[in-house]
Every structure is written in C-alpha cells, then in structure tokens.
Design an enzyme around this catalytic site. Structure first.
Site, PDB file in Angstrom:
ATOM      1  N   ARG A   1     -49.094  74.801  80.757  1.00  0.00           N
ATOM      2  CA  ARG A   1     -50.398  75.143  80.188  1.00  0.00           C
ATOM      3  C   ARG A   1     -50.685  74.320  78.941  1.00  0.00           C
ATOM      4  NH1 ARG A   1     -51.857  78.920  83.389  1.00  0.00           N
ATOM      5  NH2 ARG A   1     -50.361  80.481  84.116  1.00  0.00           N
TER       6      ARG A   1
ATOM      7  N   ILE B   1     -51.842  73.645  75.312  1.00  0.00           N
ATOM      8  CA  ILE B   1     -51.698  74.500  74.136  1.00  0.00           C
ATOM      9  C   ILE B   1     -53.058  74.885  73.554  1.00  0.00           C
ATOM     10  CG2 ILE B   1     -51.593  72.726  72.315  1.00  0.00           C
ATOM     11  CD1 ILE B   1     -49.031  74.170  71.318  1.00  0.00           C
TER      12      ILE B   1
ATOM     13  N   HIS C   1     -51.037  62.141  81.975  1.00  0.00           N
ATOM     14  CA  HIS C   1     -51.159  63.555  82.353  1.00  0.00           C
ATOM     15  C   HIS C   1     -52.519  63.802  82.989  1.00  0.00           C
ATOM     16  CE1 HIS C   1     -52.320  62.986  78.138  1.00  0.00           C
ATOM     17  NE2 HIS C   1     -53.284  63.877  78.337  1.00  0.00           N
TER      18      HIS C   1
HETATM   19  P1  5GP Z   1     -55.258  63.997  75.942  1.00  0.00           P
HETATM   20  O1  5GP Z   1     -56.249  64.124  74.804  1.00  0.00           O
HETATM   21  O2  5GP Z   1     -54.134  63.057  75.593  1.00  0.00           O
HETATM   22  O3  5GP Z   1     -55.905  63.686  77.268  1.00  0.00           O
HETATM   23  O4  5GP Z   1     -54.654  65.441  76.143  1.00  0.00           O
HETATM   24  C1  5GP Z   1     -53.535  65.900  75.452  1.00  0.00           C
HETATM   25  C2  5GP Z   1     -53.512  67.394  75.610  1.00  0.00           C
HETATM   26  O5  5GP Z   1     -52.242  67.847  75.202  1.00  0.00           O
HETATM   27  C3  5GP Z   1     -54.547  68.111  74.732  1.00  0.00           C
HETATM   28  O6  5GP Z   1     -55.440  68.842  75.593  1.00  0.00           O
HETATM   29  C4  5GP Z   1     -53.713  69.028  73.835  1.00  0.00           C
HETATM   30  O7  5GP Z   1     -54.288  70.302  73.651  1.00  0.00           O
HETATM   31  C5  5GP Z   1     -52.392  69.108  74.593  1.00  0.00           C
HETATM   32  N1  5GP Z   1     -51.227  69.297  73.741  1.00  0.00           N
HETATM   33  C6  5GP Z   1     -50.951  68.651  72.571  1.00  0.00           C
HETATM   34  N2  5GP Z   1     -49.760  69.046  72.087  1.00  0.00           N
HETATM   35  C7  5GP Z   1     -49.270  69.972  72.972  1.00  0.00           C
HETATM   36  C8  5GP Z   1     -48.062  70.743  73.004  1.00  0.00           C
HETATM   37  O8  5GP Z   1     -47.185  70.658  72.145  1.00  0.00           O
HETATM   38  N3  5GP Z   1     -47.907  71.584  74.058  1.00  0.00           N
HETATM   39  C9  5GP Z   1     -48.850  71.694  75.050  1.00  0.00           C
HETATM   40  N4  5GP Z   1     -48.604  72.562  76.042  1.00  0.00           N
HETATM   41  N5  5GP Z   1     -49.998  70.980  75.048  1.00  0.00           N
HETATM   42  C10 5GP Z   1     -50.195  70.124  74.016  1.00  0.00           C
END
Ligand code: 5GP
Ligand code: ZN
Length: 120
Positions: free
Chosen positions: A34, A36, A105
């Site tokens: 999930r 965060i 991701h």
């Molecule tokens: P991006 O912006 O790189 O596409 O998405 C990164 C995602 O990782 C964000 O939606 C953010 O909320 C999530 N995220 C960041 N740090 C953590 C963490 O420590 N644990 C989890 N489960 N999600 C994280």
C-alpha cells in the site's frame, strides 16, 4: 538467485525488509504494498524485487520481468477487489513525470470513481 539491488533505494530497502510495508501481493519476482499516502481508497504500488530505475530501463534490461510486473498489476486488482469495478495504472518516469522514487513502480488506483486529474 542474484538480486539486482541498490543500497540507497527506498523500495529496495522495503524488498529487503528493512522498512515495513503493508504487503498485499508477493511473488519471487514482484512485491505489491500500500502507498503510504493513498490518493484513492485502493492505492497499491507494484514493484519488481530487482532494482530498475524506470519502466523503459526495466523493459530494456529484463523484458520477462516487465511482463511479470504487468501480470502482477492484474493480480493486485483481483486481491484488492477492483478487477471488475475498474482501476487506473500509472507509471511516473523522471522529473517531468513526477517520479519521486527511482525504482520502477506501477500505481494501482481504484475503489471509487477516479477524477481524470488524479496524479499520484
Ligand atoms: P512516484 O511519485 O515516484 O511515482 O511515487 C512514489 C510513491 O511512493 C508516492 O505515491 C509515495 O506516497 C510513496 N511512498 C514514498 N515513501 C513511501 C514509503 O516509505 N512507504 C510506502 N508504502 N510508500 C511510500
Ligand atoms: Zn531499488
């Protein structure tokens, strides 16, 4: 098995179990947990256990793993109960794409009718 890993990477640290995560789906190749900071009732991140920076890098280096990642998106939708109601899959890449964590991701978002403007 030789695992491609990056000691500095947040998601590699989750793969190694150094940082806790709410895991919803796991295989020897992928992990889903999930977000965060969820942007929808269902907001799951699906990652390969191996470190690849973004979707293009993953597909170039290991196309079979890229396929496994896409298959895992469907499996996550099933276990999260949104396969029938529908969901959105987003890969952010690079600075202008808004990618904050440089470990590829898929965001899987659902559980409600999503606004077209949603940006995870
Ligand atoms: P991006 O912006 O790189 O596409 O998405 C990164 C995602 O990782 C964000 O939606 C953010 O909320 C999530 N995220 C960041 N740090 C953590 C963490 O420590 N644990 C989890 N489960 N999600 C994280
Ligand atoms: Zn990583």
């Amino acid at each position: 098995m030789v695992r491609v890993t990056n000691p500095e990477c947040l998601f590699c640290r989750i793969v190694r179990g150094e940082i806790p995560a709410a895991v919803v789906y796991s295989t020897d190749q992928v992990l889903a947990f999930r977000d965060i900071s969820p942007k929808a009732p269902v907001h799951v991140l699906v990652i390969p256990r191996d470190h690849h920076s973004d979707l293009a890098s993953l597909a170039g280096a290991d196309p079979a793993l890229a396929g496994a990642l896409l298959a895992a998106v469907g499996a996550v939708a099933e276990v999260e109960g949104v396969a029938e109601s529908g969901y959105r899959t987003i890969f952010n890449s690079g600075r202008d794409g808004g990618q904050e964590v440089p470990h590829v991701h898929a965001h899987v978002l659902g559980g409600a009718r999503l606004p077209t403007s949603i940006v995870p």
